[in-house]
Scaffold this motif. Structure first.
Motif, PDB file in Angstrom:
ATOM      1  N   GLU A 208       0.844  -1.190   0.000  1.00  0.00           N
ATOM      2  CA  GLU A 208       0.000   0.000   0.000  1.00  0.00           C
ATOM      3  C   GLU A 208       0.880   1.240   0.000  1.00  0.00           C
ATOM      4  N   GLY A 209       0.317   2.348  -0.444  1.00  0.00           N
ATOM      5  CA  GLY A 209       1.099   3.562  -0.635  1.00  0.00           C
ATOM      6  C   GLY A 209       1.732   4.109   0.619  1.00  0.00           C
ATOM      7  N   SER A 210       1.136   3.838   1.778  1.00  0.00           N
ATOM      8  CA  SER A 210       1.663   4.388   3.025  1.00  0.00           C
ATOM      9  C   SER A 210       2.902   3.666   3.525  1.00  0.00           C
ATOM     10  N   ALA A 211       3.165   2.464   3.039  1.00  0.00           N
ATOM     11  CA  ALA A 211       4.280   1.667   3.550  1.00  0.00           C
ATOM     12  C   ALA A 211       5.615   2.320   3.216  1.00  0.00           C
ATOM     13  N   ALA A 212       6.558   2.223   4.143  1.00  0.00           N
ATOM     14  CA  ALA A 212       7.879   2.811   3.931  1.00  0.00           C
ATOM     15  C   ALA A 212       8.765   1.944   3.029  1.00  0.00           C
ATOM     16  N   PHE A 213       8.472   0.627   2.986  1.00  0.00           N
ATOM     17  CA  PHE A 213       9.320  -0.302   2.248  1.00  0.00           C
ATOM     18  C   PHE A 213       8.551  -0.991   1.118  1.00  0.00           C
ATOM     19  N   ARG A 214       9.244  -1.326   0.088  1.00  0.00           N
ATOM     20  CA  ARG A 214       8.628  -2.023  -1.034  1.00  0.00           C
ATOM     21  C   ARG A 214       8.191  -3.431  -0.620  1.00  0.00           C
ATOM     22  N   PRO A 215       7.116  -3.938  -1.226  1.00  0.00           N
ATOM     23  CA  PRO A 215       6.659  -5.289  -0.872  1.00  0.00           C
ATOM     24  C   PRO A 215       7.781  -6.318  -1.011  1.00  0.00           C
ATOM     25  N   GLY A 216       7.861  -7.205  -0.020  1.00  0.00           N
ATOM     26  CA  GLY A 216       8.875  -8.250  -0.030  1.00  0.00           C
ATOM     27  C   GLY A 216      10.160  -7.882   0.678  1.00  0.00           C
ATOM     28  N   THR A 217      10.313  -6.610   1.074  1.00  0.00           N
ATOM     29  CA  THR A 217      11.556  -6.177   1.705  1.00  0.00           C
ATOM     30  C   THR A 217      11.862  -6.975   2.968  1.00  0.00           C
ATOM     31  N   CYS A 218      10.842  -7.213   3.778  1.00  0.00           N
ATOM     32  CA  CYS A 218      11.082  -7.866   5.073  1.00  0.00           C
ATOM     33  C   CYS A 218      11.519  -9.318   4.923  1.00  0.00           C
TER      34      CYS A 218
END
Length: 250
Positions: A209-219
């Motif tokens: 989602e746009g509010s997330a600080a990191f791109r999907p999959g980063t964690c």
């Protein structure tokens, strides 16, 4: 601490232990830990009154010796009166104070912690009928692409009379999605800095989602990739908080 939505109510002991572990992790890193009882749905905090008393009694007793723990006792109450929220707060705060008489306690405000604005009200109801407790603050939330000048004006008006903490804000719409509104986000943070109001950004995660600080999959990545893993919102916030504040510290 989500309460419903497969959260605390399903396993109070496990989730309380998880919160305490996260408080320890924050403390080891020299960070504040803001313990938020996340009751967006249902909007009536009284629905979880007994759970809140049990939870905060345990967490406050466990962490009373720390000076970095802040308690937000109800997240985004909605569909209820300010008097209901105040009643809830005046029952939960003494539970925390029994173990920790000095910690800052943050009370959510009406209309999804908008000081009532999102439900057609304003901060006057709080100013005229404040919570009967010491060392407390009132929560204010905003999403920059959805909440603009009238919300900023109400926050500034309230801040002249009440101690306020922006415990949640986003650079996008109130859904947590959409594009970053750089102009409105900048206007908001300029205002908060001028008023010396603390704030916490939603969200330090890799949610899609746009509010997330990191791109999907980063964690789940195997290597640290520096700023390449940041979203537009993450880059905006990183650039903003890299500029030191000129706040007095004593």
């Amino acid at each position: 601490m989500y309460v419903q939505e497969d959260g605390y109510e399903t396993n109070p002991t496990m989730f309380t232990n998880r919160v305490n572990t996260l408080v320890d992790e924050a403390t080891e890193r020299g960070m504040y830990a803001l313990v938020d009882f996340h009751t967006l749905t249902p909007g009536d905090p009284m629905y979880n009154l007994d759970r809140a008393k049990t939870f905060f009694a345990a967490v406050a007793a466990r962490n009373a010796g720390k000076n970095n723990v802040i308690y937000e006792i109800t997240n985004e109450p909605n569909g209820v009166s300010w008097s209901t929220i105040k009643n809830y707060a005046e029952q939960v705060i003494p539970v925390i104070r029994a173990s920790d008489p000095d910690a800052v306690v943050i009370v959510g405000t009406r209309g999804w912690s908008s000081l009532g604005v999102s439900e057609g009200g304003n901060s006057t109801e709080v100013v005229n009928n404040p919570v009967n407790a010491s060392n407390i603050m009132y929560a204010f939330h905003f999403y920059a692409a959805s909440h603009r000048d009238n919300y900023r004006a109400e926050l500034e008006r309230a801040a002249a009379r009440l101690p306020v903490f922006v415990t949640e804000f986003g650079t996008v719409t109130y859904t947590g999605g959409g594009a970053v509104d750089t102009a409105s986000s900048t206007a908001w943070l300029d205002l908060l800095d001028r008023l010396k109001i603390s704030y916490a950004n939603w969200t330090y995660s890799d949610a899609d989602e746009g509010s997330a600080a990191f791109r999907p999959g980063t964690c789940y990545g195997s290597t640290y990739a520096g700023t390449a893993v940041l979203t537009e919102s993450g880059n905006f916030m990183r650039n903003r908080i890299r500029t030191p504040d000129n706040f007095p510290t004593s």
